[in-house]
Design a protein around this motif. Structure first.
Motif, PDB file in Angstrom:
ATOM      1  N   PRO A   1      34.793  34.836  27.657  1.00 27.04           N
ATOM      2  CA  PRO A   1      35.247  36.202  26.932  1.00 27.04           C
ATOM      3  C   PRO A   1      35.101  36.928  27.920  1.00 27.04           C
ATOM      4  O   PRO A   1      34.757  37.046  28.874  1.00 27.04           O
ATOM      5  N   LEU A   2      36.260  37.849  27.757  1.00 25.90           N
ATOM      6  CA  LEU A   2      36.433  39.069  28.564  1.00 25.90           C
ATOM      7  C   LEU A   2      35.970  40.477  28.140  1.00 25.90           C
ATOM      8  O   LEU A   2      36.160  40.731  26.949  1.00 25.90           O
ATOM      9  N   LEU A   3      35.995  41.317  29.007  1.00 31.13           N
ATOM     10  CA  LEU A   3      35.679  42.809  28.616  1.00 31.13           C
ATOM     11  C   LEU A   3      36.976  43.511  28.026  1.00 31.13           C
ATOM     12  O   LEU A   3      37.959  43.017  28.220  1.00 31.13           O
TER      13      LEU A   3
ATOM     14  N   TYR B   1      32.650  44.161  40.032  1.00 34.19           N
ATOM     15  CA  TYR B   1      32.687  42.935  40.900  1.00 34.19           C
ATOM     16  C   TYR B   1      31.276  42.201  40.883  1.00 34.19           C
ATOM     17  O   TYR B   1      31.135  40.954  40.619  1.00 34.19           O
ATOM     18  N   ASN B   2      30.212  43.022  41.022  1.00 32.65           N
ATOM     19  CA  ASN B   2      28.771  42.369  41.334  1.00 32.65           C
ATOM     20  C   ASN B   2      28.053  42.358  39.467  1.00 32.65           C
ATOM     21  O   ASN B   2      27.038  41.908  39.887  1.00 32.65           O
ATOM     22  N   SER B   3      28.809  42.412  38.687  1.00 29.59           N
ATOM     23  CA  SER B   3      27.908  42.511  37.244  1.00 29.59           C
ATOM     24  C   SER B   3      27.842  40.992  36.469  1.00 29.59           C
ATOM     25  O   SER B   3      27.218  41.125  35.712  1.00 29.59           O
ATOM     26  N   ASN B   4      28.505  40.175  37.068  1.00 29.83           N
ATOM     27  CA  ASN B   4      28.616  39.249  36.388  1.00 29.83           C
ATOM     28  C   ASN B   4      29.197  39.007  34.997  1.00 29.83           C
ATOM     29  O   ASN B   4      29.158  38.286  34.259  1.00 29.83           O
ATOM     30  N   LEU B   5      29.952  40.082  34.806  1.00 24.63           N
ATOM     31  CA  LEU B   5      30.982  40.253  33.792  1.00 24.63           C
ATOM     32  C   LEU B   5      32.476  39.706  34.071  1.00 24.63           C
ATOM     33  O   LEU B   5      32.838  39.596  35.182  1.00 24.63           O
ATOM     34  N   ASN B   6      33.149  39.422  33.043  1.00 25.87           N
ATOM     35  CA  ASN B   6      34.430  38.786  33.198  1.00 25.87           C
ATOM     36  C   ASN B   6      35.690  39.738  32.663  1.00 25.87           C
ATOM     37  O   ASN B   6      35.378  40.478  31.990  1.00 25.87           O
ATOM     38  N   PHE B   7      36.636  40.095  33.834  1.00 27.49           N
ATOM     39  CA  PHE B   7      37.600  40.992  33.523  1.00 27.49           C
ATOM     40  C   PHE B   7      38.776  40.604  34.114  1.00 27.49           C
ATOM     41  O   PHE B   7      39.011  40.134  35.220  1.00 27.49           O
ATOM     42  N   ILE B   8      39.922  41.328  33.899  1.00 29.82           N
ATOM     43  CA  ILE B   8      41.426  41.271  34.318  1.00 29.82           C
ATOM     44  C   ILE B   8      41.636  42.212  35.464  1.00 29.82           C
ATOM     45  O   ILE B   8      41.201  43.378  35.163  1.00 29.82           O
TER      46      ILE B   8
ATOM     47  N   ALA C   1      50.227  40.919  41.546  1.00 25.75           N
ATOM     48  CA  ALA C   1      48.959  39.721  41.617  1.00 25.75           C
ATOM     49  C   ALA C   1      48.035  39.947  40.567  1.00 25.75           C
ATOM     50  O   ALA C   1      47.701  41.124  40.190  1.00 25.75           O
ATOM     51  N   LEU C   2      47.782  38.961  39.523  1.00 26.64           N
ATOM     52  CA  LEU C   2      46.737  39.118  38.535  1.00 26.64           C
ATOM     53  C   LEU C   2      45.904  37.987  38.506  1.00 26.64           C
ATOM     54  O   LEU C   2      45.884  36.886  38.789  1.00 26.64           O
ATOM     55  N   PHE C   3      44.414  38.557  38.513  1.00 29.27           N
ATOM     56  CA  PHE C   3      43.384  37.774  38.757  1.00 29.27           C
ATOM     57  C   PHE C   3      42.471  37.938  37.833  1.00 29.27           C
ATOM     58  O   PHE C   3      42.402  38.945  36.889  1.00 29.27           O
ATOM     59  N   VAL C   4      41.473  36.803  37.176  1.00 29.67           N
ATOM     60  CA  VAL C   4      40.607  37.268  36.467  1.00 29.67           C
ATOM     61  C   VAL C   4      39.258  36.944  37.123  1.00 29.67           C
ATOM     62  O   VAL C   4      39.228  35.774  37.526  1.00 29.67           O
ATOM     63  N   LYS C   5      38.353  37.536  36.974  1.00 29.85           N
ATOM     64  CA  LYS C   5      36.867  37.702  37.310  1.00 29.85           C
ATOM     65  C   LYS C   5      36.234  36.637  36.457  1.00 29.85           C
ATOM     66  O   LYS C   5      36.069  37.078  35.150  1.00 29.85           O
ATOM     67  N   GLU C   6      35.757  35.453  36.851  1.00 29.24           N
ATOM     68  CA  GLU C   6      35.312  34.575  35.940  1.00 29.24           C
ATOM     69  C   GLU C   6      33.837  34.098  36.214  1.00 29.24           C
ATOM     70  O   GLU C   6      33.746  33.694  37.087  1.00 29.24           O
ATOM     71  N   ASN C   7      32.717  34.582  35.616  1.00 31.98           N
ATOM     72  CA  ASN C   7      31.422  34.151  35.723  1.00 31.98           C
ATOM     73  C   ASN C   7      31.231  33.850  37.178  1.00 31.98           C
ATOM     74  O   ASN C   7      31.632  33.365  38.053  1.00 31.98           O
ATOM     75  N   GLU C   8      29.858  34.450  37.638  1.00 30.54           N
ATOM     76  CA  GLU C   8      29.301  34.586  38.827  1.00 30.54           C
ATOM     77  C   GLU C   8      30.668  35.266  39.584  1.00 30.54           C
ATOM     78  O   GLU C   8      30.994  36.225  39.499  1.00 30.54           O
ATOM     79  N   ASP C   9      31.013  34.701  40.646  1.00 32.71           N
ATOM     80  CA  ASP C   9      31.789  35.291  41.747  1.00 32.71           C
ATOM     81  C   ASP C   9      33.379  34.561  41.792  1.00 32.71           C
ATOM     82  O   ASP C   9      34.071  34.407  42.886  1.00 32.71           O
TER      83      ASP C   9
ATOM     84  N   ALA D   1      54.972  33.257  27.766  1.00 33.15           N
ATOM     85  CA  ALA D   1      54.287  32.143  28.777  1.00 33.15           C
ATOM     86  C   ALA D   1      53.179  32.738  29.173  1.00 33.15           C
ATOM     87  O   ALA D   1      52.104  31.868  29.242  1.00 33.15           O
ATOM     88  N   PHE D   2      53.056  34.222  29.438  1.00 36.73           N
ATOM     89  CA  PHE D   2      51.862  34.729  29.845  1.00 36.73           C
ATOM     90  C   PHE D   2      50.777  34.912  28.766  1.00 36.73           C
ATOM     91  O   PHE D   2      49.657  34.526  29.096  1.00 36.73           O
ATOM     92  N   SER D   3      51.106  34.941  27.796  1.00 36.27           N
ATOM     93  CA  SER D   3      50.208  34.926  26.397  1.00 36.27           C
ATOM     94  C   SER D   3      49.437  33.589  26.160  1.00 36.27           C
ATOM     95  O   SER D   3      48.416  33.565  26.232  1.00 36.27           O
ATOM     96  N   ARG D   4      50.128  32.651  26.252  1.00 36.70           N
ATOM     97  CA  ARG D   4      49.943  31.479  25.866  1.00 36.70           C
ATOM     98  C   ARG D   4      48.949  30.995  27.009  1.00 36.70           C
ATOM     99  O   ARG D   4      47.917  30.427  26.607  1.00 36.70           O
ATOM    100  N   HIS D   5      49.170  31.186  28.163  1.00 40.76           N
ATOM    101  CA  HIS D   5      48.385  30.704  29.426  1.00 40.76           C
ATOM    102  C   HIS D   5      47.023  31.318  29.368  1.00 40.76           C
ATOM    103  O   HIS D   5      46.139  30.720  29.416  1.00 40.76           O
ATOM    104  N   MET D   6      47.136  32.867  29.038  1.00 43.00           N
ATOM    105  CA  MET D   6      45.919  33.416  29.104  1.00 43.00           C
ATOM    106  C   MET D   6      45.165  33.085  27.829  1.00 43.00           C
ATOM    107  O   MET D   6      43.817  32.961  27.982  1.00 43.00           O
ATOM    108  N   GLU D   7      45.631  32.814  26.750  1.00 46.11           N
ATOM    109  CA  GLU D   7      44.980  32.552  25.543  1.00 46.11           C
ATOM    110  C   GLU D   7      44.350  31.021  25.647  1.00 46.11           C
ATOM    111  O   GLU D   7      43.195  30.876  24.998  1.00 46.11           O
ATOM    112  N   SER D   8      44.831  30.269  26.408  1.00 51.30           N
ATOM    113  CA  SER D   8      44.160  29.029  26.627  1.00 51.30           C
ATOM    114  C   SER D   8      43.015  28.930  27.423  1.00 51.30           C
ATOM    115  O   SER D   8      42.227  28.062  27.452  1.00 51.30           O
ATOM    116  N   ARG D   9      42.694  30.043  28.421  1.00 52.26           N
ATOM    117  CA  ARG D   9      41.667  30.368  28.803  1.00 52.26           C
ATOM    118  C   ARG D   9      40.493  31.069  28.574  1.00 52.26           C
ATOM    119  O   ARG D   9      39.442  31.046  28.594  1.00 52.26           O
TER     120      ARG D   9
END
Length: 230
Positions: A10-12, A41-48, A106-114, A130-138
């Motif tokens: 889940p993402l913010l 970054y230090n919150s342990n939350l997930n975001f783009i 450059a696009l990153f996703v902060k995922e769980n922990e660090d 392509a972008f939407s399908r890939h992001m939705e898979s994760r």
């Protein structure tokens, strides 16, 4: 978000959607200070996170894709213009760009922990489909939005929400962050560099939002208390 099974992380969300069910053009992106980014970054939350540069032709090609994607999915996108905001890029480039050097967009996703996941530009960022399908898979949506500013007390379309002022310390990371992202309540969070609190706001008969309950986020906070907020 399209067809098929959504991913598991889940993402913010963009808080405009949580509060108003629409996102204004002025609030499509969130551009943090270094201190605000550190707290996230230090919150342990997930975001783009998106790095870009004004005048970059590849960034300009990706711009309509990411703008439409935000309107479709309602995710929070932290946007960093590297040359204009070098503090964040300089501090985190060895973590984020360690294998390739700094390249835009450059696009990153902060995922769980660090953990950071970098979206492959050549494979997935050329077209919206392509972008939407890939992001939705994760990834999947949460009901938690990140907010900067003051929330108007009468205009939100929701009747109640939990407001979390947070400082990304161990108590927040270990007791609150995962519960926030998986909460079924409307949650709005905002960085606070001195203390952390949770407050439930509810509309009264006149339509004004008033405080129903509040608690500090402390080491002795138990799960039963947390459940009253999240």
């Amino acid at each position: 978000m399209g067809c098929g099974k959504s991913g598991d992380t889940p993402l913010l969300m963009n808080s405009d959607f949580v509060l108003y069910e629409t996102i204004s053009d002025d609030h499509l992106f969130y551009s943090p200070t270094l201190q605000e980014f550190d707290n996230l970054y230090n919150s342990n939350l997930n975001f783009i996170i998106m790095f870009s540069e004004e005048g970059c032709s590849a960034c300009e090609s990706f711009a309509p894709i990411i703008k439409e994607y935000i309107q479709d999915t309602k995710y929070l996108v932290v946007k960093i213009d590297g040359p204009k905001n070098p503090e964040i890029e300089n501090k985190y480039k060895d973590i984020l760009f360690k294998d390739s050097g700094v390249k835009y967009p450059a696009l990153f996703v902060k995922e769980n922990e660090d953990n950071f996941y970098r979206v492959d530009y050549s494979k997935y960022m050329q077209t919206k489909s392509a972008f939407s399908r890939h992001m939705e898979s994760r990834y999947k949506t949460s009901k938690c939005g990140y907010f900067l500013g003051e929330i108007p007390r009468k205009t939100p379309i929701i009747s109640n929400y939990t407001y979390v002022d947070f400082k990304a310390n161990d108590t927040f990371k270990n007791k609150i962050s995962n519960k926030i992202l998986n909460s079924q309540n409307n949650v709005i969070i905002s960085s606070n560099f001195d203390s952390s609190t949770m407050t439930v706001f509810e509309k009264d008969l006149s339509g004004e939002f008033t405080i129903a309950r509040t608690t500090p986020i402390s080491n002795d906070l138990d799960d039963e208390t947390i459940s009253k907020y999240l």
